[in-house]
Design a protein around this motif. Structure first.
Motif, PDB file in Angstrom:
ATOM      1  N   ILE A   1       0.674  -1.037  -0.026  1.00  0.00           N
ATOM      2  CA  ILE A   1      -0.043   0.222   0.108  1.00  0.00           C
ATOM      3  C   ILE A   1       0.676   1.440  -0.053  1.00  0.00           C
ATOM      4  O   ILE A   1       0.437   2.298  -0.788  1.00  0.00           O
ATOM      5  N   PHE A   2       1.988   1.210   0.603  1.00  0.00           N
ATOM      6  CA  PHE A   2       2.865   2.394   0.320  1.00  0.00           C
ATOM      7  C   PHE A   2       3.628   2.442  -0.876  1.00  0.00           C
ATOM      8  O   PHE A   2       3.467   3.605  -1.291  1.00  0.00           O
ATOM      9  N   ARG A   3       3.911   1.417  -1.336  1.00  0.00           N
ATOM     10  CA  ARG A   3       4.414   1.520  -2.760  1.00  0.00           C
ATOM     11  C   ARG A   3       3.108   2.004  -3.665  1.00  0.00           C
ATOM     12  O   ARG A   3       3.641   2.598  -4.673  1.00  0.00           O
ATOM     13  N   LEU A   4       2.167   1.424  -3.360  1.00  0.00           N
ATOM     14  CA  LEU A   4       0.997   2.042  -4.174  1.00  0.00           C
ATOM     15  C   LEU A   4       0.800   3.434  -4.335  1.00  0.00           C
ATOM     16  O   LEU A   4       0.632   4.139  -5.291  1.00  0.00           O
ATOM     17  N   GLY A   5       0.893   4.160  -3.069  1.00  0.00           N
ATOM     18  CA  GLY A   5       0.953   5.547  -2.889  1.00  0.00           C
ATOM     19  C   GLY A   5       1.952   6.118  -3.572  1.00  0.00           C
ATOM     20  O   GLY A   5       1.729   7.244  -4.256  1.00  0.00           O
ATOM     21  N   THR A   6       3.201   5.775  -3.527  1.00  0.00           N
ATOM     22  CA  THR A   6       4.471   6.410  -4.026  1.00  0.00           C
ATOM     23  C   THR A   6       4.571   6.396  -5.465  1.00  0.00           C
ATOM     24  O   THR A   6       4.838   7.117  -6.405  1.00  0.00           O
ATOM     25  N   GLU A   7       4.153   5.182  -5.955  1.00  0.00           N
ATOM     26  CA  GLU A   7       4.117   4.717  -7.313  1.00  0.00           C
ATOM     27  C   GLU A   7       2.977   5.620  -8.135  1.00  0.00           C
ATOM     28  O   GLU A   7       3.070   5.928  -9.429  1.00  0.00           O
ATOM     29  N   SER A   8       1.817   6.235  -7.372  1.00  0.00           N
ATOM     30  CA  SER A   8       0.753   6.870  -7.850  1.00  0.00           C
ATOM     31  C   SER A   8       1.194   8.318  -7.970  1.00  0.00           C
ATOM     32  O   SER A   8       0.471   9.068  -8.456  1.00  0.00           O
ATOM     33  N   GLY A   9       2.219   8.691  -7.266  1.00  0.00           N
ATOM     34  CA  GLY A   9       2.560  10.169  -7.554  1.00  0.00           C
ATOM     35  C   GLY A   9       2.472  10.813  -6.217  1.00  0.00           C
ATOM     36  O   GLY A   9       2.831  12.034  -6.155  1.00  0.00           O
ATOM     37  N   LEU A  10       2.200  10.254  -5.150  1.00  0.00           N
ATOM     38  CA  LEU A  10       2.257  10.784  -3.834  1.00  0.00           C
ATOM     39  C   LEU A  10       3.483  10.762  -3.090  1.00  0.00           C
ATOM     40  O   LEU A  10       4.255   9.902  -3.305  1.00  0.00           O
ATOM     41  N   SER A  11       3.818  12.094  -2.359  1.00  0.00           N
ATOM     42  CA  SER A  11       4.974  12.138  -1.633  1.00  0.00           C
ATOM     43  C   SER A  11       5.122  11.090  -0.624  1.00  0.00           C
ATOM     44  O   SER A  11       3.897  10.616  -0.333  1.00  0.00           O
ATOM     45  N   ARG A  12       6.186  10.722   0.051  1.00  0.00           N
ATOM     46  CA  ARG A  12       6.555   9.637   0.978  1.00  0.00           C
ATOM     47  C   ARG A  12       5.604  10.450   2.300  1.00  0.00           C
ATOM     48  O   ARG A  12       5.305   9.622   3.193  1.00  0.00           O
ATOM     49  N   ASP A  13       5.922  11.497   2.578  1.00  0.00           N
ATOM     50  CA  ASP A  13       5.240  12.353   3.731  1.00  0.00           C
ATOM     51  C   ASP A  13       3.765  12.054   3.560  1.00  0.00           C
ATOM     52  O   ASP A  13       3.019  11.625   4.553  1.00  0.00           O
ATOM     53  N   MET A  14       3.255  12.299   2.481  1.00  0.00           N
ATOM     54  CA  MET A  14       1.769  12.205   2.341  1.00  0.00           C
ATOM     55  C   MET A  14       1.424  10.565   2.421  1.00  0.00           C
ATOM     56  O   MET A  14       0.280  10.591   3.331  1.00  0.00           O
ATOM     57  N   THR A  15       2.002   9.800   1.891  1.00  0.00           N
ATOM     58  CA  THR A  15       1.598   8.389   1.981  1.00  0.00           C
ATOM     59  C   THR A  15       1.641   7.841   3.376  1.00  0.00           C
ATOM     60  O   THR A  15       0.802   7.206   3.762  1.00  0.00           O
ATOM     61  N   SER A  16       2.811   8.062   4.119  1.00  0.00           N
ATOM     62  CA  SER A  16       3.053   7.683   5.413  1.00  0.00           C
ATOM     63  C   SER A  16       2.074   8.442   6.343  1.00  0.00           C
ATOM     64  O   SER A  16       1.534   7.435   7.340  1.00  0.00           O
ATOM     65  N   GLY A  17       1.672   9.567   6.130  1.00  0.00           N
ATOM     66  CA  GLY A  17       0.815  10.238   6.988  1.00  0.00           C
ATOM     67  C   GLY A  17      -0.786   9.689   6.883  1.00  0.00           C
ATOM     68  O   GLY A  17      -1.222   9.700   7.731  1.00  0.00           O
ATOM     69  N   ALA A  18      -1.108   9.666   5.638  1.00  0.00           N
ATOM     70  CA  ALA A  18      -2.335   8.981   5.402  1.00  0.00           C
ATOM     71  C   ALA A  18      -2.474   7.466   6.059  1.00  0.00           C
ATOM     72  O   ALA A  18      -3.529   7.239   6.673  1.00  0.00           O
ATOM     73  N   LEU A  19      -1.455   6.537   5.978  1.00  0.00           N
ATOM     74  CA  LEU A  19      -1.477   5.536   6.440  1.00  0.00           C
ATOM     75  C   LEU A  19      -1.486   5.275   7.959  1.00  0.00           C
ATOM     76  O   LEU A  19      -2.346   4.700   8.490  1.00  0.00           O
ATOM     77  N   GLY A  20      -0.756   6.394   8.667  1.00  0.00           N
ATOM     78  CA  GLY A  20      -0.692   6.141  10.009  1.00  0.00           C
ATOM     79  C   GLY A  20      -2.122   6.802  10.556  1.00  0.00           C
ATOM     80  O   GLY A  20      -2.874   6.223  11.372  1.00  0.00           O
ATOM     81  N   LEU A  21      -2.803   7.728   9.754  1.00  0.00           N
ATOM     82  CA  LEU A  21      -4.035   8.256  10.197  1.00  0.00           C
ATOM     83  C   LEU A  21      -5.200   7.381  10.057  1.00  0.00           C
ATOM     84  O   LEU A  21      -5.948   7.146  10.789  1.00  0.00           O
ATOM     85  N   ALA A  22      -5.029   6.576   8.865  1.00  0.00           N
ATOM     86  CA  ALA A  22      -6.097   5.590   8.501  1.00  0.00           C
ATOM     87  C   ALA A  22      -6.044   4.469   9.564  1.00  0.00           C
ATOM     88  O   ALA A  22      -6.912   3.974  10.109  1.00  0.00           O
ATOM     89  N   THR A  23      -4.953   4.041  10.306  1.00  0.00           N
ATOM     90  CA  THR A  23      -4.571   2.971  11.415  1.00  0.00           C
ATOM     91  C   THR A  23      -5.218   3.438  12.603  1.00  0.00           C
ATOM     92  O   THR A  23      -5.997   2.726  13.008  1.00  0.00           O
ATOM     93  N   TRP A  24      -5.155   4.646  12.978  1.00  0.00           N
ATOM     94  CA  TRP A  24      -5.796   5.059  14.195  1.00  0.00           C
ATOM     95  C   TRP A  24      -7.638   5.172  13.900  1.00  0.00           C
ATOM     96  O   TRP A  24      -8.164   4.784  14.754  1.00  0.00           O
TER      97      TRP A  24
END
Length: 397
Positions: A226-249
């Motif tokens: 899912i992280f690779r999907l975000g970055t390969e889709s053009g999202l920044s690493r900060d945006m991707t990791s932030g989205a995953l962290g927030l979604a987990t909570w």
């Protein structure tokens, strides 16, 4: 003499949650580990997925072994030994730079971690209120997992894979420090209705376990990348990791709904609603180039993951008059968690793209929904007419 915590208090529940999580915490930061192996060690997507798969397959085997060891060996000594070994393996993983070496090391980690998980779950089962400990377990996994996927991927470009495995070693060390404070939790006698042999309802049981396997495999196969999907889709690493962290909570809402609603409205309507939301959320991953859509998809699938799995586990117990299949369902669940990344790695290694991976996950989830709903309907009907399912009394989740 070391003072022990109240065996039924919140502190004990938290310590037991750490104990049952330490061996499998890498699953909660699986996306960060897979991305770290690719971006930090130049593994291919297929190789990184294989590392994730063997780690979880090992855990499934280790958990199966724990079914026999929990009754024969002192749980505290077993846990301490496993934790020490896990720390050593995680530190050794930092030195590994080749796929084959990493696969071997993480397979061993899975075996030891699975044994620890099964031991921890066995101890939770000895408490007077295991439901509270299970709720605490989900909070620990989702809460700390959210922190992991939010911050760890940002450290990989600076320090390589070391922060990933150091975080796992630190988790085990913290758990090790909790061990002296836990009471002994000896096996306790449980007054339960006497069941006659042969009360297993095989058809609905097989449907429920098959649905559990497919649901876990489909979700983890996509989550591992899912992280690779975000970055390969053009999202920044900060945006991707932030989205995953927030979604987990945000996903904590799933198990909270299970604890609040229980079976008040039956399993069928909640499972149907959960699966429809799961399908919609996974379909949204096709538009991961939009940050808001990527965040929404992760939140939707996270909530439903925490909602559906507890009900599926409960269903597997309901159809067995002896209670033996509840432990087997845990092993099947881990096999699903391992098979998803393995199939995903084979697809990506064979030239498929993320779009094909998403569609495959959707197909597996549709099949899982078709398998889980009939036994859910059967259980809802039996709740109104209890004598139709198991005349000797029913086993609750």
């Amino acid at each position: 003499m070391q003072r022990k915590v109240d065996p039924e208090g919140l502190a004990a529940a938290a310590f037991l949650a750490f104990l049952a999580t330490a061996g499998l915490f890498y699953v909660n930061i699986m996306a960060a580990i897979v991305d770290g192996l690719v971006s930090g060690l130049a593994f291919t997507d297929a190789q990184a997925g294989q590392v994730a798969a063997v780690n979880t397959y090992g855990a499934a085997f280790g958990a199966a072994v724990s079914i026999f060891t929990i009754a024969r060996f002192d749980w505290r000594k077993t846990s301490i030994l496993c934790l020490v070994i896990l720390v050593a393996i995680d530190l050794l993983s930092i030195l590994s730079t080749t796929p084959m070496t990493m696969i071997g090391i993480r397979t061993l980690h899975g075996l030891v971690g699975g044994l620890l998980i099964g031991t921890g779950m066995g101890v939770i089962g000895r408490t007077a209120n295991p439901d509270r400990s299970f709720g605490m377990l989900l909070f620990v996994q989702f809460g700390l997992g959210g922190l992991g996927v939010m911050f760890l991927p940002r450290l990989v470009p600076l320090y390589g894979v070391a922060p990933l495995f150091l975080s796992l070693a630190l988790f085990s060390l913290v758990t090790l420090c909790m061990m002296p404070f836990l009471p002994d939790y000896p096996p306790r006698s449980v007054a339960a209705p006497i069941k006659k042999a042969g009360t297993v309802q095989w058809t609905p049981l097989v449907l429920a376990i098959s649905a559990l396997f497919l649901f876990q495999a489909a979700n983890m196969g996509l989550l591992a990348y899912i992280f690779r999907l975000g970055t390969e889709s053009g999202l920044s690493r900060d945006m991707t990791s932030g989205a995953l962290g927030l979604a987990t909570w945000v996903a904590l809402a799933g198990p909270l709904l299970v604890m609040v609603l229980g079976r008040r409205f039956g399993r069928f309507p909640l499972l149907l609603a959960g699966m429809l939301l799961t399908l919609g959320g996974n379909a949204l991953f096709h538009w991961s180039q939009f940050g808001e859509v990527y965040l929404l998809a992760n939140c939707a699938t996270g909530i439903t993951w925490g909602l559906v799995v507890p009900y599926l586990f409960g269903m597997t117990a309901e159809f067995d008059g002896t209670g033996r299949t509840a432990a087997a369902a845990s092993v099947i669940s881990k096999l699903g968690l391992a098979s998803g990344p393995l199939v995903a790695s084979m697809m990506l290694g064979g030239g498929a793209g993320f779009a094909e991976l998403i569609n495959t996950a959707l197909a597996a989830l549709v099949l899982a929904m078709l398998l889980m709903l009939p036994p859910a309907i059967m259980l809802d009907r039996s709740a109104r007419r209890p004598s139709e399912l198991l005349p000797q009394g029913k086993v609750t989740a």
